[in-house]
Design a protein around this motif. Structure first.
Motif, PDB file in Angstrom:
ATOM      1  N   ILE A  64       2.193   3.139  -0.183  1.00  0.00           N
ATOM      2  CA  ILE A  64       2.763   2.837   1.126  1.00  0.00           C
ATOM      3  C   ILE A  64       3.407   4.083   1.721  1.00  0.00           C
ATOM      4  O   ILE A  64       4.218   4.737   1.071  1.00  0.00           O
ATOM      5  CB  ILE A  64       3.812   1.701   1.011  1.00  0.00           C
ATOM      6  CG1 ILE A  64       3.242   0.465   0.316  1.00  0.00           C
ATOM      7  CG2 ILE A  64       4.423   1.377   2.369  1.00  0.00           C
ATOM      8  CD1 ILE A  64       2.057  -0.175   0.986  1.00  0.00           C
ATOM      9  N   SER A  65       3.022   4.386   2.953  1.00  0.00           N
ATOM     10  CA  SER A  65       3.587   5.502   3.719  1.00  0.00           C
ATOM     11  C   SER A  65       3.407   6.843   3.009  1.00  0.00           C
ATOM     12  O   SER A  65       4.274   7.712   3.068  1.00  0.00           O
ATOM     13  CB  SER A  65       5.062   5.250   4.040  1.00  0.00           C
ATOM     14  OG  SER A  65       5.526   6.134   5.028  1.00  0.00           O
ATOM     15  N   LYS A  76       6.685   0.137   7.050  1.00  0.00           N
ATOM     16  CA  LYS A  76       6.535   0.061   5.592  1.00  0.00           C
ATOM     17  C   LYS A  76       6.515  -1.388   5.121  1.00  0.00           C
ATOM     18  O   LYS A  76       5.746  -1.750   4.222  1.00  0.00           O
ATOM     19  CB  LYS A  76       7.654   0.825   4.888  1.00  0.00           C
ATOM     20  CG  LYS A  76       7.506   2.323   4.971  1.00  0.00           C
ATOM     21  CD  LYS A  76       8.636   2.997   4.227  1.00  0.00           C
ATOM     22  CE  LYS A  76       8.505   4.493   4.265  1.00  0.00           C
ATOM     23  NZ  LYS A  76       9.593   5.169   3.557  1.00  0.00           N
ATOM     24  N   THR A  80       3.361  -3.076   3.345  1.00  0.00           N
ATOM     25  CA  THR A  80       3.546  -3.707   2.031  1.00  0.00           C
ATOM     26  C   THR A  80       2.980  -5.121   2.032  1.00  0.00           C
ATOM     27  O   THR A  80       2.240  -5.507   1.118  1.00  0.00           O
ATOM     28  CB  THR A  80       5.042  -3.725   1.653  1.00  0.00           C
ATOM     29  OG1 THR A  80       5.514  -2.374   1.564  1.00  0.00           O
ATOM     30  CG2 THR A  80       5.283  -4.457   0.345  1.00  0.00           C
ATOM     31  N   TYR A  93       5.706   3.096  -3.021  1.00  0.00           N
ATOM     32  CA  TYR A  93       6.038   3.554  -1.680  1.00  0.00           C
ATOM     33  C   TYR A  93       6.823   4.860  -1.724  1.00  0.00           C
ATOM     34  O   TYR A  93       7.558   5.125  -2.663  1.00  0.00           O
ATOM     35  CB  TYR A  93       6.794   2.477  -0.896  1.00  0.00           C
ATOM     36  CG  TYR A  93       8.261   2.396  -1.202  1.00  0.00           C
ATOM     37  CD1 TYR A  93       9.176   3.088  -0.404  1.00  0.00           C
ATOM     38  CD2 TYR A  93       8.740   1.656  -2.263  1.00  0.00           C
ATOM     39  CE1 TYR A  93      10.535   3.032  -0.682  1.00  0.00           C
ATOM     40  CE2 TYR A  93      10.082   1.599  -2.536  1.00  0.00           C
ATOM     41  CZ  TYR A  93      10.981   2.288  -1.746  1.00  0.00           C
ATOM     42  OH  TYR A  93      12.316   2.240  -2.029  1.00  0.00           O
ATOM     43  N   ILE A 115      11.661  -3.497   0.426  1.00  0.00           N
ATOM     44  CA  ILE A 115      10.323  -3.444  -0.170  1.00  0.00           C
ATOM     45  C   ILE A 115      10.303  -4.113  -1.543  1.00  0.00           C
ATOM     46  O   ILE A 115       9.402  -4.898  -1.854  1.00  0.00           O
ATOM     47  CB  ILE A 115       9.813  -1.997  -0.219  1.00  0.00           C
ATOM     48  CG1 ILE A 115       9.604  -1.492   1.225  1.00  0.00           C
ATOM     49  CG2 ILE A 115       8.519  -1.890  -1.036  1.00  0.00           C
ATOM     50  CD1 ILE A 115       9.331  -0.025   1.354  1.00  0.00           C
ATOM     51  N   SER A 126       6.666  -2.881  -8.220  1.00  0.00           N
ATOM     52  CA  SER A 126       6.990  -1.878  -7.199  1.00  0.00           C
ATOM     53  C   SER A 126       7.504  -0.619  -7.878  1.00  0.00           C
ATOM     54  O   SER A 126       8.200  -0.679  -8.882  1.00  0.00           O
ATOM     55  CB  SER A 126       8.034  -2.413  -6.222  1.00  0.00           C
ATOM     56  OG  SER A 126       9.209  -2.783  -6.885  1.00  0.00           O
TER      57      SER A 126
END
Length: 134
Positions: A64-65, A76, A80, A93, A115, A126
């Motif tokens: 992500i990003s 974001k 996600t 991320y 997130i 994550s």
């Protein structure tokens, strides 16, 4: 420990902006062959890689990003959610590098909490990427 057991601790990555279907097919085939833990790809390739890796133990991780982390929190969050809807097993991320350099830790905390909360809600791993080269 053998080569396959060792490979299961590593992500196989292709995050180039010029990625093509052929590049991602090759990535997924290599990941299956070596027994990688995950392929790390840009979000747009999540569905494609999920299909390529169906029936294997290789996870799909959306970056992500990547690589700058400066898409903004709303973007974001949306990215996600899209990645998870498309089948991501993991979200990696990039923190907002500029915010970190300015020591805006409340922003970084909000970003992380937002997130991680989405990932927990969907039982998705994550991880945070710190682009230390910057």
């Amino acid at each position: 420990m053998n080569k396959t057991q060792l490979a299961n601790y590593f992500d196989h990555t292709f995050l180039k902006p010029y990625a093509t279907e052929a590049d991602l097919t090759k990535l997924c085939n290599e990941a299956k062959e070596i027994g990688a833990a995950m392929v790390a790809i840009n979000t747009t390739w999540t569905k494609f890689c999920k299909e390529q890796l169906k029936g294997t133990n290789v996870h799909v991780g959306a970056a992500i990003s990547f690589p700058l982390g400066q898409a903004g929190l709303a973007s974001k969050i949306a990215e996600t959610k899209i990645a998870i809807e498309d089948g991501a097993d993991e979200i990696d991320y990039v923190i907002d590098i500029g915010q970190a350099k300015m020591h805006h830790w409340d922003y970084i905390k909000e970003e992380m909490e937002s997130i991680v909360s989405i990932c927990r809600e969907h039982n998705v791993i994550s991880k945070v990427i710190f682009e230390n080269c910057y």
